[in-house]
Design a protein around this motif. Structure first.
Motif, short mmCIF file in Angstrom:
data_model
loop_
_atom_site.label_atom_id
_atom_site.label_comp_id
_atom_site.label_asym_id
_atom_site.label_seq_id
_atom_site.Cartn_x
_atom_site.Cartn_y
_atom_site.Cartn_z
N ALA A 104 -12.39 8.67 -1.52
CA ALA A 104 -12.12 7.23 -1.58
C ALA A 104 -10.62 6.97 -1.69
CB ALA A 104 -12.86 6.61 -2.75
N GLU A 105 -9.92 7.79 -2.46
CA GLU A 105 -8.48 7.63 -2.61
C GLU A 105 -7.77 7.86 -1.28
OE1 GLU A 105 -4.44 9.06 -3.09
OE2 GLU A 105 -6.12 10.41 -2.76
N SER A 106 -8.22 8.83 -0.52
CA SER A 106 -7.63 9.08 0.80
C SER A 106 -7.88 7.92 1.74
CB SER A 106 -8.20 10.36 1.40
OG SER A 106 -7.80 11.47 0.66
N MET A 107 -9.06 7.33 1.70
CA MET A 107 -9.37 6.19 2.56
C MET A 107 -8.55 4.96 2.17
SD MET A 107 -11.33 7.30 4.78
CE MET A 107 -11.19 9.06 4.71
N ILE A 108 -8.32 4.77 0.87
CA ILE A 108 -7.49 3.65 0.42
C ILE A 108 -6.06 3.84 0.91
CG2 ILE A 108 -6.49 2.55 -1.63
CD1 ILE A 108 -9.21 3.01 -2.99
N GLN A 109 -5.56 5.08 0.87
CA GLN A 109 -4.23 5.35 1.41
C GLN A 109 -4.15 4.97 2.88
OE1 GLN A 109 -3.07 9.40 0.94
NE2 GLN A 109 -2.64 9.21 -1.23
N LEU A 110 -5.19 5.30 3.63
CA LEU A 110 -5.20 4.96 5.05
C LEU A 110 -5.20 3.46 5.26
CD1 LEU A 110 -7.77 7.56 6.43
CD2 LEU A 110 -5.30 7.63 6.62
N ALA A 111 -5.94 2.73 4.45
CA ALA A 111 -6.05 1.29 4.62
C ALA A 111 -4.75 0.56 4.26
CB ALA A 111 -7.19 0.74 3.78
N LEU A 112 -3.97 1.11 3.34
CA LEU A 112 -2.77 0.43 2.86
C LEU A 112 -1.47 0.93 3.47
CD1 LEU A 112 -3.62 0.11 -0.93
CD2 LEU A 112 -3.77 -1.64 0.82
N ALA A 113 -1.49 2.00 4.21
CA ALA A 113 -0.26 2.64 4.67
C ALA A 113 0.57 1.71 5.56
CB ALA A 113 -0.57 3.94 5.40
N VAL A 114 -0.01 1.16 6.59
CA VAL A 114 0.75 0.33 7.53
C VAL A 114 1.15 -1.02 6.91
CG1 VAL A 114 0.71 -0.82 9.77
CG2 VAL A 114 -0.14 1.50 9.56
N PRO A 115 0.23 -1.76 6.26
CA PRO A 115 0.67 -3.04 5.69
C PRO A 115 1.76 -2.91 4.63
CG PRO A 115 -1.72 -2.92 5.73
CD PRO A 115 -1.21 -1.58 6.13
N VAL A 116 1.64 -1.91 3.77
CA VAL A 116 2.67 -1.72 2.74
C VAL A 116 3.98 -1.28 3.37
CG1 VAL A 116 3.31 -0.32 0.73
CG2 VAL A 116 1.04 -1.31 0.87
N GLY A 117 3.90 -0.40 4.37
CA GLY A 117 5.11 0.03 5.06
C GLY A 117 5.82 -1.13 5.74
N ALA B 153 6.14 2.32 11.53
CA ALA B 153 6.18 3.71 12.00
C ALA B 153 5.95 4.67 10.84
CB ALA B 153 7.52 3.99 12.67
N GLY B 154 6.56 4.39 9.69
CA GLY B 154 6.34 5.22 8.51
C GLY B 154 4.89 5.18 8.05
N GLY B 155 4.27 4.01 8.15
CA GLY B 155 2.86 3.89 7.80
C GLY B 155 1.96 4.71 8.72
N PHE B 156 2.26 4.68 10.02
CA PHE B 156 1.47 5.47 10.96
C PHE B 156 1.67 6.97 10.73
CE2 PHE B 156 1.26 1.59 13.63
CZ PHE B 156 -0.12 1.53 13.73
N ILE B 157 2.88 7.37 10.40
CA ILE B 157 3.12 8.78 10.08
C ILE B 157 2.31 9.18 8.85
CG2 ILE B 157 4.88 10.40 9.24
CD1 ILE B 157 6.85 8.92 11.12
N GLN B 158 2.27 8.30 7.85
CA GLN B 158 1.48 8.59 6.65
C GLN B 158 0.00 8.71 7.00
OE1 GLN B 158 2.44 9.29 3.59
NE2 GLN B 158 0.36 9.43 2.82
N ILE B 159 -0.50 7.86 7.88
CA ILE B 159 -1.89 7.93 8.30
C ILE B 159 -2.18 9.26 8.97
CG2 ILE B 159 -3.56 7.02 9.98
CD1 ILE B 159 -2.54 4.23 9.27
N PHE B 160 -1.31 9.67 9.89
CA PHE B 160 -1.55 10.93 10.62
C PHE B 160 -1.49 12.13 9.69
CE2 PHE B 160 0.16 8.46 14.40
CZ PHE B 160 -1.11 8.13 14.85
N THR B 161 -0.57 12.14 8.73
CA THR B 161 -0.51 13.28 7.81
C THR B 161 -1.71 13.30 6.87
OG1 THR B 161 0.92 12.04 6.31
CG2 THR B 161 2.00 13.50 7.89
#
Length: 80
Positions: free
Chosen positions: A19-32, A62-70
Protein backbone atom coordinates in the motif's frame (compact mmCIF):
# COMPACT_ATOMS: atom_id res chain seq x y z
CA UNK A 1 9.70 -17.40 11.31
CA UNK A 2 9.18 -19.32 8.11
CA UNK A 3 11.97 -19.32 5.57
CA UNK A 4 9.84 -19.27 2.44
CA UNK A 5 11.80 -16.62 0.54
CA UNK A 6 9.29 -13.79 0.83
CA UNK A 7 11.74 -11.56 2.68
CA UNK A 8 9.62 -11.55 5.83
CA UNK A 9 6.85 -9.53 4.17
CA UNK A 10 3.94 -11.74 4.96
CA UNK A 11 0.42 -10.92 6.04
CA UNK A 12 -0.53 -7.45 7.22
CA UNK A 13 3.00 -6.06 7.11
CA UNK A 14 3.42 -7.09 3.48
CA UNK A 15 0.07 -5.54 2.62
CA UNK A 16 1.12 -2.28 4.28
CA UNK A 17 4.38 -2.26 2.33
CA UNK A 18 2.46 -2.75 -0.93
CA UNK A 19 0.00 0.00 0.00
CA UNK A 20 2.88 2.37 0.78
CA UNK A 21 4.40 1.72 -2.63
CA UNK A 22 1.06 2.41 -4.34
CA UNK A 23 0.64 5.67 -2.40
CA UNK A 24 4.12 6.71 -3.58
CA UNK A 25 3.04 6.05 -7.15
CA UNK A 26 -0.15 8.07 -6.76
CA UNK A 27 1.59 11.11 -5.24
CA UNK A 28 4.88 11.21 -7.17
CA UNK A 29 3.85 13.37 -10.15
CA UNK A 30 1.46 15.79 -8.39
CA UNK A 31 3.89 16.48 -5.56
CA UNK A 32 6.78 16.83 -7.99
CA UNK A 33 4.81 19.32 -10.09
CA UNK A 34 3.77 21.31 -7.03
CA UNK A 35 7.27 21.52 -5.56
CA UNK A 36 8.73 22.40 -8.98
CA UNK A 37 6.08 25.09 -9.43
CA UNK A 38 6.83 26.61 -6.02
CA UNK A 39 10.56 26.60 -6.66
CA UNK A 40 10.08 28.02 -10.15
CA UNK A 41 7.76 30.76 -8.86
CA UNK A 42 10.37 31.73 -6.27
CA UNK A 43 13.02 31.83 -8.99
CA UNK A 44 10.67 33.93 -11.17
CA UNK A 45 10.37 36.52 -8.42
CA UNK A 46 14.06 36.39 -7.53
CA UNK A 47 15.41 36.76 -11.09
CA UNK A 48 12.45 38.75 -12.54
CA UNK A 49 11.68 36.17 -15.21
CA UNK A 50 8.37 34.64 -16.30
CA UNK A 51 9.30 31.20 -17.61
CA UNK A 52 10.98 29.53 -14.64
CA UNK A 53 7.77 28.40 -12.94
CA UNK A 54 6.76 26.45 -16.05
CA UNK A 55 10.25 24.95 -16.32
CA UNK A 56 10.15 24.05 -12.62
CA UNK A 57 6.80 22.35 -13.01
CA UNK A 58 8.04 20.35 -16.00
CA UNK A 59 11.20 19.32 -14.14
CA UNK A 60 9.07 18.32 -11.15
CA UNK A 61 6.86 16.19 -13.40
CA UNK A 62 9.93 14.53 -14.90
CA UNK A 63 11.23 13.82 -11.40
CA UNK A 64 7.86 12.33 -10.48
CA UNK A 65 7.91 10.03 -13.49
CA UNK A 66 11.45 8.93 -12.65
CA UNK A 67 10.26 8.13 -9.11
CA UNK A 68 7.38 6.09 -10.54
CA UNK A 69 9.68 4.08 -12.81
CA UNK A 70 12.17 3.34 -10.02
CA UNK A 71 9.36 2.32 -7.65
CA UNK A 72 7.87 0.00 -10.26
CA UNK A 73 11.28 -1.53 -10.96
CA UNK A 74 11.65 -2.37 -7.24
CA UNK A 75 8.27 -4.10 -6.97
CA UNK A 76 8.40 -7.89 -7.03
CA UNK A 77 7.16 -9.62 -10.17
CA UNK A 78 3.97 -11.68 -10.10
CA UNK A 79 5.76 -15.03 -10.31
CA UNK A 80 8.25 -14.21 -7.56
Amino acid sequence: MAANGDGGKKGALGDLAKAESMIQLALAVPVGCFVGLLLGAWLDRHFHQHWMSVAGMLLGAAGGFIQIFTTIARLPKRGE
